[in-house]
Design a protein around this motif. Sequence first.
Motif, mmCIF file in Angstrom:
data_model
loop_
_atom_site.group_PDB
_atom_site.id
_atom_site.type_symbol
_atom_site.label_atom_id
_atom_site.label_comp_id
_atom_site.label_asym_id
_atom_site.label_seq_id
_atom_site.Cartn_x
_atom_site.Cartn_y
_atom_site.Cartn_z
ATOM 1 N N GLU A 213 -11.256 2.882 7.741
ATOM 2 C CA GLU A 213 -10.918 1.520 7.330
ATOM 3 C C GLU A 213 -11.780 0.478 8.034
ATOM 4 O OE1 GLU A 213 -9.101 -1.565 5.342
ATOM 5 O OE2 GLU A 213 -8.923 0.579 4.932
ATOM 6 N N GLU A 214 -12.337 0.812 9.177
ATOM 7 C CA GLU A 214 -13.178 -0.136 9.916
ATOM 8 C C GLU A 214 -14.490 -0.445 9.207
ATOM 9 O OE1 GLU A 214 -13.582 1.635 13.745
ATOM 10 O OE2 GLU A 214 -11.609 0.965 14.445
ATOM 11 N N TYR A 215 -14.892 0.391 8.252
ATOM 12 C CA TYR A 215 -16.120 0.129 7.497
ATOM 13 C C TYR A 215 -15.851 -0.929 6.428
ATOM 14 C CZ TYR A 215 -18.391 4.215 9.558
ATOM 15 O OH TYR A 215 -18.949 5.112 10.439
ATOM 16 N N PHE A 216 -16.715 -1.934 6.353
ATOM 17 C CA PHE A 216 -16.557 -2.988 5.357
ATOM 18 C C PHE A 216 -16.555 -2.427 3.932
ATOM 19 C CE2 PHE A 216 -18.426 -5.546 8.883
ATOM 20 C CZ PHE A 216 -17.416 -6.504 8.992
ATOM 21 N N GLU A 217 -17.309 -1.349 3.715
ATOM 22 C CA GLU A 217 -17.479 -0.820 2.350
ATOM 23 C C GLU A 217 -16.330 0.073 1.898
ATOM 24 O OE1 GLU A 217 -21.468 -1.482 4.317
ATOM 25 O OE2 GLU A 217 -19.604 -0.450 4.837
ATOM 26 N N LEU A 218 -15.387 0.370 2.773
ATOM 27 C CA LEU A 218 -14.307 1.307 2.446
ATOM 28 C C LEU A 218 -12.945 0.620 2.518
ATOM 29 C CD1 LEU A 218 -15.476 4.429 4.520
ATOM 30 C CD2 LEU A 218 -16.105 3.792 2.177
ATOM 31 N N HIS A 219 -12.105 0.920 1.530
ATOM 32 C CA HIS A 219 -10.700 0.491 1.578
ATOM 33 C C HIS A 219 -9.834 1.742 1.495
ATOM 34 C CE1 HIS A 219 -7.075 -1.873 1.009
ATOM 35 N NE2 HIS A 219 -6.754 -1.019 0.043
ATOM 36 N N ILE A 220 -8.954 1.918 2.458
ATOM 37 C CA ILE A 220 -8.161 3.141 2.574
ATOM 38 C C ILE A 220 -6.726 2.885 2.110
ATOM 39 C CG2 ILE A 220 -7.417 4.981 4.112
ATOM 40 C CD1 ILE A 220 -10.498 4.623 3.763
ATOM 41 N N THR A 221 -6.284 3.687 1.156
ATOM 42 C CA THR A 221 -4.880 3.698 0.756
ATOM 43 C C THR A 221 -4.194 4.804 1.544
ATOM 44 O OG1 THR A 221 -5.410 2.916 -1.475
ATOM 45 C CG2 THR A 221 -3.271 3.979 -1.168
ATOM 46 N N PHE A 222 -3.216 4.420 2.355
ATOM 47 C CA PHE A 222 -2.637 5.350 3.333
ATOM 48 C C PHE A 222 -1.177 4.963 3.544
ATOM 49 C CE2 PHE A 222 -2.336 6.416 8.057
ATOM 50 C CZ PHE A 222 -2.212 7.785 7.857
ATOM 51 N N ASP A 223 -0.294 5.944 3.510
ATOM 52 C CA ASP A 223 1.135 5.620 3.538
ATOM 53 C C ASP A 223 1.544 4.826 4.776
ATOM 54 O OD1 ASP A 223 0.936 7.684 5.384
ATOM 55 O OD2 ASP A 223 2.476 8.950 4.451
ATOM 56 N N GLN A 224 0.920 5.110 5.917
ATOM 57 C CA GLN A 224 1.303 4.393 7.130
ATOM 58 C C GLN A 224 0.866 2.920 7.099
ATOM 59 O OE1 GLN A 224 0.889 6.536 10.934
ATOM 60 N NE2 GLN A 224 0.336 8.375 9.760
ATOM 61 N N TYR A 225 -0.084 2.590 6.221
ATOM 62 C CA TYR A 225 -0.460 1.195 6.011
ATOM 63 C C TYR A 225 0.411 0.538 4.930
ATOM 64 C CZ TYR A 225 -5.095 2.322 8.128
ATOM 65 O OH TYR A 225 -6.121 2.711 8.943
ATOM 66 N N ASP A 226 0.720 1.286 3.885
ATOM 67 C CA ASP A 226 1.163 0.694 2.626
ATOM 68 C C ASP A 226 2.615 0.968 2.231
ATOM 69 O OD1 ASP A 226 -1.509 -0.313 2.055
ATOM 70 O OD2 ASP A 226 -2.063 1.765 1.667
ATOM 71 N N LEU A 227 3.329 1.827 2.952
ATOM 72 C CA LEU A 227 4.702 2.175 2.554
ATOM 73 C C LEU A 227 5.715 1.730 3.595
ATOM 74 C CD1 LEU A 227 4.809 5.755 0.949
ATOM 75 C CD2 LEU A 227 5.269 3.557 -0.144
ATOM 76 N N ASP A 228 6.832 1.202 3.110
ATOM 77 C CA ASP A 228 8.008 0.988 3.953
ATOM 78 C C ASP A 228 9.246 1.207 3.075
ATOM 79 O OD1 ASP A 228 8.358 -1.321 2.419
ATOM 80 O OD2 ASP A 228 7.529 -2.651 3.954
ATOM 81 N N SER A 229 10.397 0.843 3.570
ATOM 82 C CA SER A 229 11.641 1.121 2.849
ATOM 83 C C SER A 229 11.756 0.348 1.541
ATOM 84 C CB SER A 229 12.850 0.787 3.738
ATOM 85 O OG SER A 229 12.846 1.595 4.897
ATOM 86 N N PHE A 230 10.961 -0.693 1.363
ATOM 87 C CA PHE A 230 11.053 -1.512 0.156
ATOM 88 C C PHE A 230 10.135 -1.013 -0.964
ATOM 89 C CE2 PHE A 230 12.070 -4.268 3.773
ATOM 90 C CZ PHE A 230 13.328 -4.721 3.407
ATOM 91 N N GLU A 231 9.242 -0.091 -0.647
ATOM 92 C CA GLU A 231 8.238 0.356 -1.617
ATOM 93 C C GLU A 231 8.728 1.563 -2.414
ATOM 94 O OE1 GLU A 231 5.534 -1.406 -1.977
ATOM 95 O OE2 GLU A 231 5.813 -2.655 -0.208
ATOM 96 N N ASP A 232 8.187 1.685 -3.631
ATOM 97 C CA ASP A 232 8.437 2.857 -4.478
ATOM 98 C C ASP A 232 7.401 3.919 -4.109
ATOM 99 O OD1 ASP A 232 8.508 4.780 -6.481
ATOM 100 O OD2 ASP A 232 8.809 3.344 -8.104
ATOM 101 N N LYS A 233 7.807 4.942 -3.365
ATOM 102 C CA LYS A 233 6.842 5.916 -2.858
ATOM 103 C C LYS A 233 6.205 6.735 -3.978
ATOM 104 C CE LYS A 233 10.147 9.616 -1.769
ATOM 105 N NZ LYS A 233 10.660 10.507 -0.697
ATOM 106 N N ASN A 234 6.954 6.999 -5.054
ATOM 107 C CA ASN A 234 6.384 7.773 -6.157
ATOM 108 C C ASN A 234 5.297 6.971 -6.882
ATOM 109 O OD1 ASN A 234 8.014 10.078 -5.757
ATOM 110 N ND2 ASN A 234 9.692 9.144 -6.888
ATOM 111 N N HIS A 235 5.561 5.680 -7.049
ATOM 112 C CA HIS A 235 4.544 4.825 -7.671
ATOM 113 C C HIS A 235 3.331 4.692 -6.755
ATOM 114 C CE1 HIS A 235 3.193 0.761 -9.435
ATOM 115 N NE2 HIS A 235 2.839 1.726 -10.270
ATOM 116 N N PHE A 236 3.584 4.638 -5.449
ATOM 117 C CA PHE A 236 2.491 4.601 -4.474
ATOM 118 C C PHE A 236 1.608 5.837 -4.609
ATOM 119 C CE2 PHE A 236 1.178 6.454 -0.393
ATOM 120 C CZ PHE A 236 0.236 5.525 0.021
ATOM 121 N N MET A 237 2.213 7.011 -4.717
ATOM 122 C CA MET A 237 1.428 8.245 -4.845
ATOM 123 C C MET A 237 0.652 8.269 -6.154
ATOM 124 S SD MET A 237 3.817 11.230 -3.135
ATOM 125 C CE MET A 237 5.362 10.766 -3.918
#
Length: 232
Positions: free
Chosen positions: A29-53
């Motif tokens: 994620e530290e690279y400007f050219e890369l965007h990382i989708t990662f559960d520890q960044y993007d999921l909490d109790s309010f998110e739909d985990k199946n839609h996230f996957m």
Amino acid sequence: MENKRIFISYSWDSESHKEWALKLSNQLEEYFELHITFDQYDLDSFEDKNHFMEKGVFDNDIIITLVTPQYVEKANTRVGGVGIETKMSSARHWEESSEGGKSNIIPILCNGTELPNYLKEKFYIDFRDEQKYQNSFDELIKHITGNAKATRPTKKRSISQKPIHKDLTRIDDFLKINHKKRNLVFDSSETTDFSAGKKIKFELWETKSPSVDYYLFIFDNIILKPTIQRLC
């Protein structure tokens, strides 16, 4: 390079493995050219985990799978979140492969020796030796950027044609290929003169095979007029 979106697929084998996955994701994620989708960044109790996957698998350019024996077991038996991701990832994998393209899934082998069944034909990047972590990470970056393959060399030889001896450093080396009987017509002291800006350098050779032939060689970076005058 174009910016890349990357989804990290892994299993929660242990707290230490989750920390390892976070470490890898942070480095990417530290690279400007890369965007990382990662559960520890993007999921909490309010998110739909199946839609996230689902979005993780289909909306990203590259999927990186962090493979362990537990991940393989869940992937092959379609159990839990890994099983859901595998069902969708395998569909994407075969769709991309069947269309003659490349499957944009990069397996990382963290532990064990096996890959999930649908990825068995793929090469993996070996992260099993922590002492070689940085080397493995550099290899991963090469795959992400499309620079993992060696560069094909430029064509410069022929099997059927006689090679051109561009690497010869002396004219004598060139002539002796076909002429055993050869000699310089003038001594080099007579054909080399760089005094007063004249820039004269040439060699005149006589060959006998058995007819007599002459070869004139004019060197680079000379001035042609005084060179021809000296020859005449």
